[in-house]
Every structure is written in C-alpha cells, then in structure tokens.
Design a protein around this motif. Structure first.
Motif, mmCIF file in Angstrom:
data_model
loop_
_atom_site.group_PDB
_atom_site.id
_atom_site.type_symbol
_atom_site.label_atom_id
_atom_site.label_comp_id
_atom_site.label_asym_id
_atom_site.label_seq_id
_atom_site.Cartn_x
_atom_site.Cartn_y
_atom_site.Cartn_z
ATOM 1 N N THR A 1 -6.379 -1.315 -13.868
ATOM 2 C CA THR A 1 -5.518 -0.132 -14.003
ATOM 3 C C THR A 1 -6.018 1.048 -13.177
ATOM 4 O O THR A 1 -7.185 1.425 -13.258
ATOM 5 N N MET A 2 -5.125 1.599 -12.368
ATOM 6 C CA MET A 2 -5.389 2.831 -11.610
ATOM 7 C C MET A 2 -4.232 3.790 -11.873
ATOM 8 O O MET A 2 -3.163 3.361 -12.323
ATOM 9 N N ILE A 3 -4.468 5.059 -11.571
ATOM 10 C CA ILE A 3 -3.391 6.042 -11.691
ATOM 11 C C ILE A 3 -2.862 6.311 -10.280
ATOM 12 O O ILE A 3 -3.595 6.812 -9.422
ATOM 13 N N SER B 1 -3.042 -2.415 -10.564
ATOM 14 C CA SER B 1 -3.182 -2.380 -9.099
ATOM 15 C C SER B 1 -3.234 -3.779 -8.501
ATOM 16 O O SER B 1 -3.089 -3.944 -7.294
ATOM 17 N N CYS B 2 -3.428 -4.797 -9.324
ATOM 18 C CA CYS B 2 -3.424 -6.187 -8.822
ATOM 19 C C CYS B 2 -2.020 -6.668 -8.540
ATOM 20 O O CYS B 2 -1.828 -7.655 -7.845
ATOM 21 N N THR C 1 -2.539 -8.070 0.977
ATOM 22 C CA THR C 1 -3.593 -7.427 0.197
ATOM 23 C C THR C 1 -3.027 -6.588 -0.944
ATOM 24 O O THR C 1 -2.210 -5.693 -0.727
ATOM 25 N N SER C 2 -3.484 -6.878 -2.147
ATOM 26 C CA SER C 2 -3.064 -6.054 -3.284
ATOM 27 C C SER C 2 -3.725 -4.683 -3.176
ATOM 28 O O SER C 2 -4.748 -4.527 -2.485
ATOM 29 N N LEU C 3 -3.177 -3.714 -3.887
ATOM 30 C CA LEU C 3 -3.812 -2.389 -3.910
ATOM 31 C C LEU C 3 -5.241 -2.526 -4.453
ATOM 32 O O LEU C 3 -6.177 -1.891 -3.948
ATOM 33 N N LEU C 4 -5.414 -3.380 -5.445
ATOM 34 C CA LEU C 4 -6.746 -3.584 -6.029
ATOM 35 C C LEU C 4 -7.730 -4.098 -4.984
ATOM 36 O O LEU C 4 -8.841 -3.554 -4.845
#
Lengths: 211, 316
Positions: free
Chosen positions: A91-93, A101-102, A63-66
């Motif tokens: 995009t995430m911080i 995040s992907c 699982t990606s973070l996204l």
C-alpha cells in the motif's frame, strides 16, 4: 537449488532469482502460455514525484508501481506480499489515495505524486502513526507494517473526508473513527502475526488527537 | 506477464479506435482485475490503451431526474457521492460491500462492470476452462463448486459474476452508454449487458470488439428503502455467496436482484409482484429452473433467507 554467484548481488536479488526459479518449476509454462504479447520487451520513461522528489526512470511497460519504487528507486519500505492486491503490504498513497501499488503499472502514473512509508517519516522524525504503532506494539515481524501504516494514515483521512464504509450505519450522517469503522476499513491489509487489535489501538490514539 | 505496447489517448473515440484498430489490444482503467489476470498470463494483450486520460470522471444530473455516471468515476467516489448516498443508497451499499478500500480507490464504474465473470478454475492454468481456453472443457463441473452459479449457467461454464456494483445497477434499471471505433454511440440496458455463457463462456458481455463504455446512466430515483445485503464467508473483503439488492416499500412491494448466484446479476421482474407474499414466493419464481450442484444447492435456501432478512429490514 544452487544460487548463482554474481558479484554485488543483494539479498533481494537472490530472493528474486530464487522465486523466479521456483515459479518456473511449478508452472506448466508451455500448457499455460497463451498467445499474445509483443515479441520484445517495450521500454519507456516515467517521471513521477516520489516522497517529494521528482524521479525519472526508464523501465519496461510491465513494471508495476511497486517494482518501480522498490527495484528502480531502491525504496524498499513497501513490501511485495501476494503481488495480486490481496494482502495490502504494498500500500502506497498515490495522488492522495491509498492503493495497492502491485496492481497498477508505473507507466500509468506519469506525473503522479507518490508517498511511501519512507516519505511519511524517518527514524529521527517519525510520523505520529509510526510512533503510535511502536507505542502500541502494532506489529510483530514487521513485513505488513509499512502497508498498514500507509493505509492507517489514509483511512483516518477518508473518515475525516466523510467517505462512508460498509459498517457506516447512516450514509448521510457524519462518521467517527470507531473500532468497527477502523476494522472494516483496514480489511485490505492482512497481518499474519495477528497484530490487528494493537493496530486498531494505534489508529484509535491518532484519530483521537486534535489535528 | 507478456510484454505489451502502451498508449494513453485523450478522447473516447480515439481510445475506441485504438483498440478496434490494434490486434489483441485492451482498455485499461483501474487495472485491478486486468493486471491480476495478466500476471498469471490468463489475459495476454499485446497493446494496452490507458483510458485514464479521457475525463469521464464526473457524476452529472440528467434532464430526466436521474444521474449520468462517468465510466472512470472511482468506486470510492461513487459510493460517497451525495446524490448516490441520498437517492440510490443501494448503489453506495453495494460498492462499499465490495473489495477493499485500496481497490475501491482504483477501480472504476465501467471497469467494475467489466471484471471477468470467473471461477477458481479460470485462474488455475493447469485445469481445463472453456472461458480461458475455449473448447478445453470445464473443470468446475466435477470440481469444487461451492461458490459457483446455481442458475443461468451452461454445460460449458458455471462461473459467477463476482461483482456487487452490477447487481445494484440491475435493480436500478441502469443503462450503459458506449462509443465504438467509428464514433457510433449506443446504449445497452443493464439486463442485456452481461450475457449468459451458453457455448461461448469466453464472452462475458454483449460489448462489441473495441466498444468503449463512456457512462452508466441511472433513471430517476425509485422510492423505498434501499438495501444491499451480502452474505459471505468473511465479514469484509470477500465475494458474495449470495447478495440481495433491493428497493422495498413499507407495503412490501418493490424490486429485487440477486448476486453471487449466476453468471450475471439475476433479476426476474415478474417475480416482484409476489414480494408482498413473502420471500419464498419470490425466490421460487426467481430460481425456477435452477441447476445447482451438490456443493452449492445451499445457495437457494440462502437466497430466500437473505431476502427474508431484507424484507424484515425494510419493514423496521
């Protein structure tokens, strides 16, 4: 194509299923398949702080973070555009830095601090960058906007921290949030509606505000 | 993506031992290239060893007046490091010319060197590719090859090393430090780190199975104007068609390496003696024996002109 009729299926689930079927239809799976991988999926537990809240999820190591944030935590602000780190919609911080995040695994972010567009601001208390995007018409369809705004906030922080860019003339001099600097630093966020010039205006306004 | 098991060791030796001792295991650091390829099932590890818990994320001065850069120093941090900006500007410039801000925040020093040497047919699983599937052939040879290698390639593969960092590391005479699963350490000069494809294009580097990069070391700074000039189809976030990493002095002497033209950063030290005669004298030697395709022959002239621009910039 028939869409499977499943109770409580959300629009996103339907789209995901349709996308998966489409992918199966176009990829020559047996020819493309490489040896490798494990026989069964591998599940694991990940805890991280998302928008100030500690969250624990059980997920597949793949699982990606996204996907963890969208599908497990149901924070659907960050978007899946290309899923290959090319478009910036995801995009995430994370731990103070903007990332795609992907293109990272949730399991690699145990203990991380993640800020998504939902954590930057909400409709009743907008982040200044969100308000500036509205003010300057920095979007049209809105799909890339959460990524643009997360990136925009981080870009101004990077300039403030003295991180140089490709267009910085003197690597050893203080840098400014000039139009050229903003455009170069935002090149990892694509907008197919072409709202770029208004995005630059929104960011320029925020950069000009006293902290 | 194929499923995989995952571990995060806390010492370099343990990480190297984990990869050496597990079938089909890979290291993962930033993951920006590996995960991209795993999603397409071009890379299919059964086990991932996450090296992000190893430290290795500092830049330290060496006793010889150089710098030792930890394998996990992120591209953003390396480009912004005060010593690198001041004494190794070609490295800062190369890093900042590569990828996007988001990717540079994740990508690491060692991972950047280890990104796959690749071409569009490597990604296209419907096409033959000796790098992806040894022995299957090379679709690029008769395909679209505008962006591909003009020198150093073989009948089996004409892919280009796409990185910018490696080109700067090559002109700076960097060395790569490694540890293997048994704890043995060695150093590899940048000139010998990436290999030419020959009949084994599936192997991009001279690293042995399970060997882990721990640091990249720079010798003491070389005087001169540090230049990284990258020519590409877009002004930002694109691979080089041709790039020039150069350290040039006012009298015209210096050092130069080329990117975007070969399966590895391309430098011919013997040609550098001709820098004072102008770009053509140098590129004639550097690209002696080049075998461009009809699509990418323009790169030879472009390399000469890019070096001319760098020489002009250094004299200014």
């Amino acid at each position: 194509m028939r869409i499977p009729r499943v109770a409580n299926m959300s629009r996103r689930d339907v789209i995901a299923a349709a996308t998966a079927c489409a992918a199966m239809g176009t990829l020559p799976v047996p020819a493309a398949a490489q040896p490798g991988g494990t026989e069964r999926p591998v599940l694991t537990t990940v805890d991280m702080t998302v928008n100030g809240e500690r969250r624990v999820v059980e997920l597949d190591t793949r699982t990606s973070l996204l996907d963890a944030v969208r599908e497990h935590l149901h924070l659907t602000g960050a978007k899946k555009g290309c899923d290959h780190g090319q478009c910036g919609a995801c995009t995430m911080i994370v731990d103070g830095r903007r990332i795609n995040s992907c293109l990272t695994l949730a399991v690699m972010h145990r203990g991380s601090t993640v800020t998504t567009i939902e954590g930057l601001g909400q409709p009743d208390h907008l982040h200044p960058m969100q308000a500036a995007f509205i003010e300057h018409d920095g979007y049209q369809c809105g799909f890339c906007t959460p990524g643009q705004i997360c990136s925009g906030v981080a870009v101004l922080a990077e300039i403030k921290a003295g991180i140089p860019s490709h267009v910085t003339a003197d690597l050893n001099a203080p840098m400014e949030a000039s139009v050229d600097e903003i455009r170069e630093r935002m090149s990892g966020n694509l907008c197919r509606c072409g709202a770029y010039s208004n995005i630059v205006e929104a960011m320029t306004e925020i950069a000009g505000r006293p902290a | 993506m194929k499923s995989f098991t995952y571990e995060r060791p806390d010492t370099p030796a343990a990480a190297a031992a984990a990869v050496a001792g597990t079938p089909n295991a890979k290291f993962i650091a930033g993951g920006t290239n590996l995960l991209d390829l795993m999603k397409l099932q071009i890379e299919t590890p059964a086990h991932l060893v996450d090296v992000n818990g190893l430290g290795l994320d500092t830049v330290e001065p060496t006793g010889e007046g150089g710098l030792r850069i930890g394998a996990l120093v992120r591209n953003t941090d390396l480009a912004a490091h005060p010593r690198v900006r001041k004494d190794y500007a070609v490295l800062s410039r190369a890093l900042l010319a590569g990828a996007s801000g988001q990717l540079r925040n994740k990508a690491t020093t060692a991972g950047n060197l280890l990104q796959r040497t690749r071409c569009p047919y490597f990604y296209d699983t419907a096409q033959a590719c000796n790098k992806r599937q040894p022995g299957s052939g090379c679709s690029a040879l008769d395909g679209v090859s505008r962006s591909l290698a003009v020198i150093g390639s073989s009948e089996a593969c004409i892919a280009t090393h796409p990185g910018d960092l490696a080109v700067a590391m090559r002109v700076l005479d960097a060395t790569v430090e490694t540890v293997d699963g048994k704890g043995n350490e060695r150093t590899i000069p940048m000139a010998e780190f990436h290999r030419l494809p020959g009949d084994k294009p599936n192997l991009d580097t001279t690293l042995r199975p399970g060997e882990l990069i721990t640091a990249v070391t720079l010798p003491k700074p070389v005087a001169g104007t540090h230049i990284y000039r990258k020519v590409r189809d877009r002004a930002s976030y694109a691979y080089a068609l041709v790039s020039v990493a150069a350290i040039l002095r006012k009298d015209g002497s210096g050092h130069v390496a080329f990117g975007g033209v070969a399966p590895k950063p391309w430098r011919v030290e013997a040609a550098e003696a001709d820098l004072q005669k102008g770009a053509k004298a140098v590129t004639d030697k550097v690209f002696s024996g080049a075998k461009p395709t009809e699509d990418n022959a323009f790169k030879l002239k472009l390399a000469e002109r890019t070096l001319t621009a760098a020489l002009t910039q250094a004299r200014a």
